[in-house]
Design a protein around this motif. Sequence first.
Motif, PDB file in Angstrom:
ATOM      1  N   UNK A   7      -7.253  -4.465   2.917  1.00 17.05           N
ATOM      2  CA  UNK A   7      -7.647  -5.114   1.681  1.00 17.05           C
ATOM      3  C   UNK A   7      -6.464  -5.902   1.137  1.00 17.05           C
ATOM      4  N   UNK A   8      -6.784  -6.979   0.451  1.00 17.54           N
ATOM      5  CA  UNK A   8      -5.779  -7.867  -0.111  1.00 17.54           C
ATOM      6  C   UNK A   8      -5.745  -7.678  -1.616  1.00 17.54           C
ATOM      7  N   UNK A   9      -4.565  -7.374  -2.142  1.00 18.54           N
ATOM      8  CA  UNK A   9      -4.386  -7.172  -3.574  1.00 18.54           C
ATOM      9  C   UNK A   9      -3.608  -8.345  -4.147  1.00 18.54           C
ATOM     10  N   UNK A  10      -4.264  -9.125  -4.993  1.00 11.74           N
ATOM     11  CA  UNK A  10      -3.649 -10.335  -5.535  1.00 11.74           C
ATOM     12  C   UNK A  10      -2.926 -10.018  -6.835  1.00 11.74           C
TER      13      UNK A  10
ATOM     14  N   UNK B 243      -8.237   4.625   7.324  1.00 11.98           N
ATOM     15  CA  UNK B 243      -6.868   4.188   7.097  1.00 11.98           C
ATOM     16  C   UNK B 243      -6.862   2.671   6.948  1.00 11.98           C
ATOM     17  N   UNK B 244      -6.212   2.184   5.893  1.00  3.25           N
ATOM     18  CA  UNK B 244      -6.227   0.759   5.577  1.00  3.25           C
ATOM     19  C   UNK B 244      -4.820   0.183   5.518  1.00  3.25           C
ATOM     20  N   UNK B 245      -4.742  -1.104   5.728  1.00  2.00           N
ATOM     21  CA  UNK B 245      -3.541  -1.854   5.435  1.00  2.00           C
ATOM     22  C   UNK B 245      -3.728  -2.541   4.089  1.00  2.00           C
ATOM     23  N   UNK B 246      -2.760  -2.349   3.190  1.00  2.00           N
ATOM     24  CA  UNK B 246      -2.769  -3.066   1.918  1.00  2.00           C
ATOM     25  C   UNK B 246      -1.883  -4.299   2.048  1.00  2.00           C
ATOM     26  N   UNK B 247      -2.480  -5.471   1.969  1.00  2.00           N
ATOM     27  CA  UNK B 247      -1.744  -6.728   1.962  1.00  2.00           C
ATOM     28  C   UNK B 247      -1.600  -7.152   0.510  1.00  2.00           C
TER      29      UNK B 247
END
Length: 334
Positions: free
Chosen positions: A91-94, A11-15
């Motif tokens: 994970x960081x989505x730019x 389970x991930x957090x999407x930033x």
Amino acid sequence: MKGSVLTFGELLLRLQEEDSSDTKGDLGSITLYVGGSEANVGATLPALGVPADYFTVLPDHTIARNAVNILERNNLNTSKILWKGSRMGSYFLQSSNGLSTGEVIYDRKFSSYYQLKESDIDFDALFENCSWLHWTAITPALSADWATLMEKVLAEAQQRGLYISVDMNYRSRLWDYGVEPVAVMPQLVSYCDLIMGNIWAYNKMLGLDIPSGLDKNTPKEQYAELSNNLSGQLFRQFPKCRHIANTFRFMDNPRHNLFYATYHQPGGNWISPIHETHQLTDRIGSGDAFMAGLIAAIYKQLSPQETIDFATQTGFKKLFFQGDFIKENLSRHE
């Protein structure tokens, strides 16, 4: 089919960086979403009328508990989650809503899930009341230890007679521990009854040859013929497998998406209509929604054409939902 579908993964957090008028290169505002491929599939299945359980490993703190609450509101059974360790992967989505080709930056190493050991898993409890295990190629991409552990999980599931499916989603930024995917994935895929992916993933992770120069302008008929041929090779290479589905997704601009898919059994090949939009909300998770639709259709024993049509419709519908998974009861649309 009876019993729950168990989805197994982190389970991930999407930033996610939202659109900003700041031209100095600073970060814009950040929006937080809950997701991860396996969680997305698990959270969508109950909306399609299929019972689902979810296994992951999380630190016992407020952020992780709140994230799990979101999954539970989608009627996903989270009672098998292991609460252990101190870090949650992210994970960081730019880019805004996955609508551009913005950079993805992972922060997953040494998370609670990353550090799971075989001795931490009670396999009898893990597979209780389950008839199906779903996993993805993301997990063995994390580390050599996880590649080994994933095979142990698959062997235990096979021994218990579970149906096994895999999503061959390729994440080049994760395969960084000195081993090419093709050295790992064929052995793991050999346990599977259902393979979902695309022709490019089969080339990278299973070593199948594909022609050069394929792109969004390649005719649907050419892709269909290639998909039929590659699926025949996979059935011969993996005799346990009885179902294969391949997606074809293309974009001309951030708001455009063209989506269709093929479905294969040893005795036949089927293809969906093309679904296309020039106004979408969130591209993230559409492949996971397709996977959930595919699982649901096979679980309910729909006909082959109904199966690929339903899976493609479900994947396409996700494009119009904010966040990583569908938050609506879709079982009435079956």
